[in-house]
Design an enzyme around this catalytic site. Structure first.
Site, PDB file in Angstrom:
ATOM      1  N   LYS A   1       0.352  -1.534   0.061  1.00 40.51           N
ATOM      2  CA  LYS A   1      -0.181   0.385   0.190  1.00 40.51           C
ATOM      3  C   LYS A   1       0.663   1.455  -0.224  1.00 40.51           C
ATOM      4  O   LYS A   1       0.340   2.141  -0.781  1.00 40.51           O
ATOM      5  CB  LYS A   1      -0.890   0.374   1.238  1.00 40.51           C
ATOM      6  CG  LYS A   1      -2.251  -0.996   1.173  1.00 40.51           C
ATOM      7  CD  LYS A   1      -3.103  -1.027   2.415  1.00 40.51           C
ATOM      8  CE  LYS A   1      -4.685  -1.518   2.050  1.00 40.51           C
ATOM      9  NZ  LYS A   1      -4.939  -1.172   3.709  1.00 40.51           N
TER      10      LYS A   1
ATOM     11  N   ASP B   1      -8.825   2.305   5.033  1.00 40.69           N
ATOM     12  CA  ASP B   1      -9.373   0.800   5.086  1.00 40.69           C
ATOM     13  C   ASP B   1     -10.382   0.075   3.280  1.00 40.69           C
ATOM     14  O   ASP B   1     -10.436   0.947   3.133  1.00 40.69           O
ATOM     15  CB  ASP B   1     -10.405   0.615   5.692  1.00 40.69           C
ATOM     16  CG  ASP B   1     -10.186  -1.272   6.442  1.00 40.69           C
ATOM     17  OD1 ASP B   1      -9.027  -1.369   5.738  1.00 40.69           O
ATOM     18  OD2 ASP B   1     -11.405  -0.813   6.586  1.00 40.69           O
ATOM     19  N   THR B   2      -9.554  -0.542   2.742  1.00 46.69           N
ATOM     20  CA  THR B   2     -10.092  -1.303   1.364  1.00 46.69           C
ATOM     21  C   THR B   2     -10.769  -1.845   1.272  1.00 46.69           C
ATOM     22  O   THR B   2     -10.102  -3.005   3.055  1.00 46.69           O
ATOM     23  CB  THR B   2      -8.996  -1.047   0.262  1.00 46.69           C
ATOM     24  OG1 THR B   2      -8.678   0.155   0.545  1.00 46.69           O
ATOM     25  CG2 THR B   2      -9.825  -1.881  -0.791  1.00 46.69           C
TER      26      THR B   2
ATOM     27  N   PHE C   1      -1.453  -7.255  -5.494  1.00 46.22           N
ATOM     28  CA  PHE C   1      -1.660  -7.967  -4.429  1.00 46.22           C
ATOM     29  C   PHE C   1      -2.749  -8.063  -4.035  1.00 46.22           C
ATOM     30  O   PHE C   1      -4.145  -7.776  -4.573  1.00 46.22           O
ATOM     31  CB  PHE C   1      -0.259  -7.170  -3.579  1.00 46.22           C
ATOM     32  CG  PHE C   1      -1.520  -5.739  -3.027  1.00 46.22           C
ATOM     33  CD1 PHE C   1      -2.062  -5.353  -2.112  1.00 46.22           C
ATOM     34  CD2 PHE C   1      -0.868  -4.858  -3.284  1.00 46.22           C
ATOM     35  CE1 PHE C   1      -3.219  -4.146  -1.756  1.00 46.22           C
ATOM     36  CE2 PHE C   1      -1.164  -3.853  -3.024  1.00 46.22           C
ATOM     37  CZ  PHE C   1      -2.535  -3.113  -2.168  1.00 46.22           C
ATOM     38  N   GLY C   2      -3.563  -8.799  -2.528  1.00 49.17           N
ATOM     39  CA  GLY C   2      -4.693  -9.022  -2.877  1.00 49.17           C
ATOM     40  C   GLY C   2      -5.393  -9.887  -3.581  1.00 49.17           C
ATOM     41  O   GLY C   2      -5.129 -10.218  -4.383  1.00 49.17           O
TER      42      GLY C   2
ATOM     43  N   LYS D   1      -2.943   0.296 -12.516  1.00 45.14           N
ATOM     44  CA  LYS D   1      -3.953  -0.217 -11.571  1.00 45.14           C
ATOM     45  C   LYS D   1      -3.580   0.880 -10.843  1.00 45.14           C
ATOM     46  O   LYS D   1      -4.489   2.531 -10.345  1.00 45.14           O
ATOM     47  CB  LYS D   1      -3.001  -0.593 -10.820  1.00 45.14           C
ATOM     48  CG  LYS D   1      -3.864  -1.228  -9.948  1.00 45.14           C
ATOM     49  CD  LYS D   1      -3.558  -2.407  -9.173  1.00 45.14           C
ATOM     50  CE  LYS D   1      -3.946  -2.405  -7.349  1.00 45.14           C
ATOM     51  NZ  LYS D   1      -3.708  -3.616  -6.522  1.00 45.14           N
TER      52      LYS D   1
ATOM     53  N   ARG E   1      -7.922   3.012  -4.525  1.00 44.85           N
ATOM     54  CA  ARG E   1      -7.439   3.823  -3.494  1.00 44.85           C
ATOM     55  C   ARG E   1      -6.300   5.101  -4.524  1.00 44.85           C
ATOM     56  O   ARG E   1      -6.522   6.126  -4.049  1.00 44.85           O
ATOM     57  CB  ARG E   1      -6.230   2.876  -3.496  1.00 44.85           C
ATOM     58  CG  ARG E   1      -5.362   3.759  -2.231  1.00 44.85           C
ATOM     59  CD  ARG E   1      -3.915   1.997  -1.628  1.00 44.85           C
ATOM     60  NE  ARG E   1      -4.899   0.946  -0.573  1.00 44.85           N
ATOM     61  CZ  ARG E   1      -4.925   0.419  -1.123  1.00 44.85           C
ATOM     62  NH1 ARG E   1      -5.164  -0.088  -2.794  1.00 44.85           N
ATOM     63  NH2 ARG E   1      -5.594  -0.542  -0.313  1.00 44.85           N
TER      64      ARG E   1
END
Length: 505
Positions: free
Chosen positions: A323, A379-380, A460-461, A483, A489
């Site tokens: 992040k 927070d996502t 990621f994620g 992205k 984000r």
């Protein structure tokens, strides 16, 4: 001569030339300006105005005003900076005192008129040229006559955007203009006449000062065409300690290749340069031209102020390096984004909120209250329509356990969706910002769908199974470049950046 001896000699030479310049200034002021009650700028000019009006000796006014200015300036500028100024003030005080005692006087007590009656203008021209030369001599040897120079240096230290020249001009205008308030100078028309004479003095003195200083610094450029270019270059480099640039030339008529020497030098070095070239190659073709200015090592310093953009420092309350890297790339170099470890925070900040907004605010408040720094937290959540908005706030720990197990989270999500044809989903990011106790939140959303199997190796994620709307690739396939332009984000951070820019203004 050793380096220490050379430095000492340079200091002694500076003081000698400062004294010479002050001697010329004293002669000019005492013999050409004072006899005709011509006013000038600076503390010397103010002292002369008081002397003409009251009879109080100008050297006494000069030392009193400068003494008061020095007391203030010593705290601001320091003793080292003012050493030559103190020397100049004391020396000029003594010179003005002795000069007035030595020079014959008129009936009114002023020095005699060397140029005769009615020669005010001619005496002003001679006096101003001399004072201009005198000041140039002092300034070029790192000296100062004090007075308004001290005021200008002090103002410039705290307000760098205010140039020394502007302060000096403003001070001189005030000093010369003060003649209008002295009834001893006659009617208002007579006072105005004295003020206009004073402005002429200021203009002519400054012109002479600039001319002398620029003439001393004037530089020239040599272009040397010679078959003995190597010998000439070696001689100039070793005997004159000059840098030499070698250019490749091509003769149009002869068709031959030739080396061309390009040299920048001070104008007063020209004769030695020509003599050296002629000794090596009398047939060399040499072009000499004046240049407007040469700046850099060995020449003049580039005296311009460079505005330095101060980056706003702000802490991103996260331990997730993916992040952090992503946000830093999005914000670019306009802000200095600090990690938690940069402020000595190694805590695992709890995320006990029931919504993304709650968690973002909890993390930001934790850092702000404990470390007293401006910060933001995010927070996502991935919200899948067919799962009623799950995993949502639990996205990082959807598979259970300690959380942040991306593989386990994706596996569970795909299993929960199964063969459901409704694959609509969205990523949503909430950023909570706290600056000086004020809280702002920013939201970023990107719509898309969950594909049936992982694709791509970046990100990621949930990136390998999320395909954003309008694209046929997953976040993991698109790469960070794209992205970071379209992600949830990125959109939230862009809103954050726009707000921070407004705060900086």
């Amino acid at each position: 001569m050793t380096l220490d001896h050379k430095l000492i000699w340079n200091e002694v030479k500076d003081y000698m030339f400062i004294a010479l310049g002050l001697g010329i200034y004293t002669v000019a002021f005492t013999i050409f300006l004072m006899p005709y009650q011509i006013v000038a700028g600076g503390v010397t000019g103010l002292s002369a105005i008081i002397y003409y009006a009251t009879g109080f000796h100008l050297e006494n006014t000069y030392i009193i005003i400068n003494g008061l200015l020095l007391v203030v300036a010593l705290k601001i500028l320091g003793v080292k900076f003012l050493m030559k100024t103190i020397f100049a003030i004391v020396t000029l005080y003594l010179m003005l005192m002795f000069a007035q005692e030595m020079v014959p006087t008129q009936d009114n007590g002023l020095p005699f008129k060397l140029m005769g009656e009615g020669q005010d203008f001619m005496s002003m021209i001679i006096g101003c040229v001399m004072t201009g030369i005198a000041l140039a001599t002092v300034f070029t040897h790192n000296g100062s006559t004090g007075g308004t120079d001290i005021i200008a240096a002090s103002v410039n230290k705290y307000h760098p955007n205010v140039s020394l020249g502007n302060v000096l001009i403003a001070a001189d205008f005030c000093i010369i203009g003060s003649c209008m308030f002295f009834p001893q100078f006659g009617t208002y028309m007579e006072r105005a006449h004295k003020v206009m004479f004073g402005f002429c003095v200021m203009a002519l003195e400054n012109y002479t000062l600039d001319y002398v200083m620029n003439a001393r610094r004037q530089s020239v450029q040599f272009m040397i065409f010679s078959k003995k270019w190597q010998e000439i270059a070696n001689a100039i480099g070793t005997q004159m300690n000059h840098g030499v640039t070698i250019l490749d030339g091509h003769g149009w008529y002869t068709g031959h290749q030739m080396k061309v020497l390009c040299i920048l030098a001070k104008k007063n070095e020209s004769i030695n340069m020509f003599r050296l070239i002629k000794m090596i190659d009398p047939n060399a073709f040499v072009s000499q031209s004046s240049v407007i200015g040469v700046y850099g090592e060995g020449f003049e310093e580039m005296r311009v102020s460079v505005k330095k953009d101060k980056k706003m420092k702000i802490v991103f309350a996260t331990n997730n390096m993916n992040k952090l890297t992503e946000v830093r790339k999005i914000l670019g170099n306009k802000f200095e984004v600090l990690a938690l470890e940069d402020i000595g925070c190694h805590d695992d900040i709890p995320e006990k909120g029931q919504t993304l907004e709650d968690n973002a605010l909890l993390k930001a408040q934790y850092v702000y209250k404990k470390y007293k720094v401006d910060c933001f937290a995010d927070d996502t959540g991935l919200e899948v329509e067919a799962l009623g908005g799950a995993p949502g706030v639990y996205s990082a720990r959807y598979a259970g356990g300690a959380g942040h197990d991306s593989e386990a989270n994706m596996k569970k999500l795909l299993a929960d969706l199964g063969n459901n044809n409704n694959r609509k989903a969205r990523f949503r990011t909430i950023i909570a910002l706290i600056i000086d106790g004020r809280v702002r939140t920013f939201e970023g959303i990107v719509n898309g769908e969950i594909i049936r199997e992982k694709r791509g190796g970046e990100g990621f994620g949930y990136d390998p199974i999320f395909q954003p709307e309008g694209y046929d690739k997953t976040f993991a396939e698109l790469g960070t470049g794209i992205k970071n332009q379209i992600s949830h984000r990125a959109r939230a951070v862009q809103k954050l950046a726009e707000y921070l820019k407004r705060e900086q203004k």
